[in-house]
Design an enzyme around this catalytic site. Structure first.
Site, PDB file in Angstrom:
ATOM      1  N   ILE A   1       0.823  -1.217   0.000  1.00 14.28           N
ATOM      2  CA  ILE A   1       0.000   0.000   0.000  1.00 14.28           C
ATOM      3  C   ILE A   1       0.856   1.266   0.000  1.00 14.28           C
ATOM      4  CG2 ILE A   1      -0.340   0.217   2.508  1.00 14.28           C
ATOM      5  CD1 ILE A   1      -2.930   0.799  -0.314  1.00 14.28           C
TER       6      ILE A   1
ATOM      7  N   LYS B   1      -5.607   1.776   7.676  1.00 15.29           N
ATOM      8  CA  LYS B   1      -6.741   1.008   8.184  1.00 15.29           C
ATOM      9  C   LYS B   1      -6.368  -0.471   8.250  1.00 15.29           C
ATOM     10  CE  LYS B   1      -8.381  -1.659   5.682  1.00 15.29           C
ATOM     11  NZ  LYS B   1      -8.055  -2.818   4.765  1.00 15.29           N
TER      12      LYS B   1
ATOM     13  N   ASP C   1     -10.501  -7.777   6.500  1.00 15.58           N
ATOM     14  CA  ASP C   1      -9.564  -6.727   6.064  1.00 15.58           C
ATOM     15  C   ASP C   1     -10.202  -5.911   4.937  1.00 15.58           C
ATOM     16  OD1 ASP C   1      -6.684  -5.521   5.934  1.00 15.58           O
ATOM     17  OD2 ASP C   1      -7.201  -6.064   3.877  1.00 15.58           O
TER      18      ASP C   1
END
Ligand code: NAP
Length: 311
Positions: A18, A94, A172
């Site tokens: 990410i 997150k 997730d």
């Protein structure tokens, strides 16, 4: 950036997928930030100093104002605590942590140290989410359904942490749906859940969850991580003003089949805009509702053992 403000010097921690896909491109285009250092055991970012740990980074680059913590959730608390105690503003990927109570503790620590804590929920910044919230706020909702079905092999190849305790498994991606749902639907709570655990894994590969709002409105959530072919990241609602479909993970809104909102996504640039805004305002933004629902699903959910999963 206002003409008088200097860029926020930021360090990035946990250089993986990410960070490469989203954080680095978003930071490179935002003049409100100067990416000054990175800390990761293996990952490296070009053209800035790299360190093996957050402690080494904070020692060597004390002028950092903020850090973005992008490692898996099970390994985020210690890094966040270290950063907050060093009086750095903290951006949490997150989900913000592996438990609700550890994030509550971080929130108090941020307040005590006079710095900002941001529990980022990237899906809330998807382009059609605000339009969906406005639409639902203008009508009466009868029922809602969340359908989040994707192929784990395609989106999370060889990520072991995601199958470990605290890795959340199918929650997730599911927590992204919940971050949208908790923003656009009335407050709700879980009434039942069934979680499918592969016999060789410690996190679920599928889940079916039922919620009820305080007004008695039924909301269902169907999560599946073995979906090949077309992927579904949809939230549907039956309302007095028609059938709403928020699809593509919040990117497209249709009412009774007619598209009313669609634009290119810019989730991470918007997340970093929001972080700069709250850092400059001296406040935190930590909404734990999506994480609380996941915790509740694990607390209330029936555990169903299914076939082993192999990458
Ligand atoms: P990832 O590719 O596995 O990268 C995470 C990085 O964290 C690893 O490369 C690793 O770098 C570091 N790390 C530190 N301690 C670790 C540990 N004990 N075990 C494993 N890695 C550790 O994961 P990711 O996909 O970037 O996801 C990271 C976070 O971003 C998750 O919370 C995820 O939910 C969120 N996220 C992911 C996506 C996505 O599409 N992948 C989208 C949005 C949000 P070093 O080995 O160099 O330390």
């Amino acid at each position: 950036m206002s003409p008088n403000s200097t860029p926020i010097k930021i360090g990035i921690v946990g250089v993986g997928k990410i960070v490469r896909d989203q954080h680095l491109p978003a930071l490179a285009k935002d003049r409100d930030y100067q990416l000054a250092a990175a800390a990761s055991r293996h990952g490296k970012v070009d053209a800035i100093p790299n360190f093996p740990t957050i402690e080494a980074m904070l020692d060597a680059v004390p002028e950092l104002d903020a850090v973005s913590l992008c490692m898996p959730p099970q390994f985020r608390y210690d890094a966040a605590r270290t950063a907050l105690e060093a009086k750095k503003h903290v951006f949490l990927e997150k989900p913000p942590g592996a438990t609700v109570s550890e994030v509550e503790a971080l929130k108090s620590l941020a307040t005590r140290n006079g710095v900002t804590l941001f529990a980022s929920w990237h899906s809330r910044y998807a382009p059609a989410v605000e339009a969906a919230r406005k639409f639902l706020g203008s009508t009466t909702i009868r029922s809602a359904a969340i359908i989040w079905k994707e192929d784990v092999r395609r989106w999370h190849p060889n990520q072991e942490w995601i199958w470990q305790p605290g890795g959340f498994g199918v929650f997730d991606p599911g927590i992204n749906a919940l971050s949208i749902a908790t923003h656009i639907l009335p407050a709700m709570f879980i009434t039942s859940a069934v979680l499918d655990f592969p016999e060789n894994r410690d996190a679920p590969v599928a889940a079916r969850v039922a919620f009820r709002t305080s007004a008695g409105l039924p909301v269902t959530m169907d999560l599946d991580w073995l979906q090949t072919g077309p992927q579904s990241w949809d939230i549907l609602a039956e309302t007095d003003a028609g059938k709403m479909l928020l699809s593509g993970g919040g990117s497209k809104l249709a009412i009774d089949g007619r598209i009313v909102h669609e634009e290119p996504e810019a989730e991470y640039p918007l997340l970093y805009r929001r972080f700069a805004e709250i850092v400059r305002a001296g406040v935190s933004d930590v909404d734990l509702a999506p994480l609380q629902h996941v915790a509740d699903a694990f607390m209330l959910g029936k555990r169903n053992v299914v076939d082993a999963f192999f990458d």
